[in-house]
Design a protein around this motif. Sequence first.
Motif, short mmCIF file in Angstrom:
data_model
loop_
_atom_site.label_atom_id
_atom_site.label_comp_id
_atom_site.label_asym_id
_atom_site.label_seq_id
_atom_site.Cartn_x
_atom_site.Cartn_y
_atom_site.Cartn_z
N THR A 115 4.49 16.61 -3.70
CA THR A 115 5.10 16.50 -2.50
C THR A 115 6.47 15.84 -2.52
O THR A 115 7.38 16.34 -1.54
CB THR A 115 4.48 15.95 -1.38
OG1 THR A 115 4.28 14.41 -1.58
CG2 THR A 115 2.71 16.46 -1.29
N GLY A 116 6.57 15.16 -3.38
CA GLY A 116 8.21 14.69 -3.38
C GLY A 116 8.16 13.52 -2.23
O GLY A 116 9.23 12.85 -2.13
N GLU A 117 7.14 12.72 -1.70
CA GLU A 117 7.13 12.02 -0.52
C GLU A 117 6.15 10.99 -0.69
O GLU A 117 4.83 11.19 -1.14
CB GLU A 117 7.02 12.63 0.60
CG GLU A 117 8.02 13.64 1.04
CD GLU A 117 7.75 14.54 2.26
OE1 GLU A 117 8.83 14.87 3.00
OE2 GLU A 117 6.66 14.45 2.79
N PHE A 118 6.44 9.52 -0.53
CA PHE A 118 5.30 8.62 -0.05
C PHE A 118 5.95 7.51 0.86
O PHE A 118 7.13 7.53 1.12
CB PHE A 118 5.15 8.05 -1.47
CG PHE A 118 6.42 7.43 -2.02
CD1 PHE A 118 6.76 5.92 -2.23
CD2 PHE A 118 7.32 8.12 -2.88
CE1 PHE A 118 7.58 5.64 -2.87
CE2 PHE A 118 8.45 7.62 -3.88
CZ PHE A 118 8.55 6.31 -3.56
N VAL A 119 5.13 6.82 1.19
CA VAL A 119 5.52 5.50 2.15
C VAL A 119 5.05 4.26 1.50
O VAL A 119 3.86 4.02 0.98
CB VAL A 119 5.14 5.90 3.62
CG1 VAL A 119 5.13 4.58 4.38
CG2 VAL A 119 5.32 7.00 4.25
N VAL A 120 5.59 3.30 1.61
CA VAL A 120 5.48 2.11 1.00
C VAL A 120 5.38 1.04 2.27
O VAL A 120 6.13 1.06 3.05
CB VAL A 120 6.70 1.45 0.15
CG1 VAL A 120 6.30 -0.11 -0.32
CG2 VAL A 120 7.10 2.28 -1.11
N LEU A 180 0.78 -1.16 -0.07
CA LEU A 180 -0.35 -0.13 -0.22
C LEU A 180 1.06 1.22 -0.15
O LEU A 180 1.76 1.32 0.96
CB LEU A 180 -0.78 0.00 1.29
CG LEU A 180 -2.23 -0.94 1.11
CD1 LEU A 180 -2.66 -1.09 2.67
CD2 LEU A 180 -3.26 -0.39 0.17
N ILE A 181 0.93 2.20 -0.79
CA ILE A 181 1.36 3.10 -0.71
C ILE A 181 0.75 4.41 -0.45
O ILE A 181 -0.41 4.75 -0.71
CB ILE A 181 1.63 3.67 -2.49
CG1 ILE A 181 2.38 2.56 -3.07
CG2 ILE A 181 2.69 5.04 -2.61
CD1 ILE A 181 3.89 2.46 -2.82
N SER A 182 1.10 5.00 0.45
CA SER A 182 0.45 6.06 1.26
C SER A 182 1.18 7.54 0.93
O SER A 182 2.25 7.64 0.91
CB SER A 182 0.22 5.85 2.68
OG SER A 182 1.53 5.67 3.43
N THR A 183 0.12 8.46 0.79
CA THR A 183 0.71 9.75 0.22
C THR A 183 -0.23 10.76 0.97
O THR A 183 -1.30 10.23 1.35
CB THR A 183 0.62 10.14 -1.15
OG1 THR A 183 -0.62 9.71 -1.59
CG2 THR A 183 1.52 8.89 -2.07
N ILE A 184 0.15 12.04 0.74
CA ILE A 184 -0.84 13.19 1.48
C ILE A 184 -0.78 14.02 0.25
O ILE A 184 0.21 14.36 -0.32
CB ILE A 184 -0.41 13.56 2.78
CG1 ILE A 184 -1.30 14.37 3.32
CG2 ILE A 184 1.09 13.97 2.51
CD1 ILE A 184 -1.21 14.76 4.84
N SER A 185 -2.15 14.68 -0.10
CA SER A 185 -2.21 15.68 -1.02
C SER A 185 -1.60 16.92 -0.52
O SER A 185 -1.55 17.25 0.73
CB SER A 185 -3.69 15.88 -1.55
OG SER A 185 -4.52 16.48 -0.41
N PRO A 186 -1.33 18.07 -1.38
CA PRO A 186 -1.08 19.29 -0.73
C PRO A 186 -2.14 19.99 0.05
O PRO A 186 -1.55 20.84 0.96
CB PRO A 186 -0.83 20.02 -2.14
CG PRO A 186 -0.55 19.01 -3.21
CD PRO A 186 -1.30 17.91 -2.84
N GLU A 187 -3.34 19.63 0.11
CA GLU A 187 -4.49 20.00 0.63
C GLU A 187 -4.59 19.20 2.17
O GLU A 187 -5.22 19.50 2.90
CB GLU A 187 -5.59 19.80 0.09
CG GLU A 187 -5.90 20.92 -1.03
CD GLU A 187 -5.22 20.38 -2.30
OE1 GLU A 187 -4.47 20.87 -3.21
OE2 GLU A 187 -4.97 19.02 -2.59
#
Length: 190
Positions: A63-68, A18-25
């Motif tokens: 954002t240039g970031e993500f979590v695997v 599962l790739i977790s990200t966060i939007s700019p918002e």
Amino acid sequence: MELQPHRREGVLPLPVVLISTISPEGVLNAAPWGNITPILRPLDEIVLASWVKRDTLDNIRATGEFVVNVPTADMSREVMVCARTYPPEINEFAEAHLTPHPSKTVRPPGIEGCIAWMECRLVEEICREKYVLVIGKVEHLEGNDCFFTPDGEMDPAARPLCMICGNKGMQFTYPEPTGHFATYAEMFLK
């Protein structure tokens, strides 16, 4: 049996993350991925393949970031909730009842209950007409103490989620230990 070349996912079991990200918002996103691999040991980079249009890819670019996140076999239902197509303003953590796991080096959280978390920063994109290869540098790697030995080896009983794709859908599975252990030295001729 001869198969069409595009059926390679039916003969090559894929890891499910599962790739977790966060939007700019600030909206949390979690999306399942089967097309991911580490880039040559001992380098600290991974590569994932993405369709050109995905909220996850948009968030990584912004954002240039993500979590695997490496889910257990018991998390296949949550993975399928995250596989649904939601508008970008929907918090997929909430939809799948996922609990955020605090990250140490990136803004997006990981997912509680997973076997391990790779906090990554975008290094490079390789764009093609229909897909993008995303190369990320693993900035922080953390294993869930429940699934690791004291010396940092994953317990085979962790049961990381995998899938085998077919014509009508996917079959979830997990690796089963064979009982055979081999040292790296056995790969070299004497």
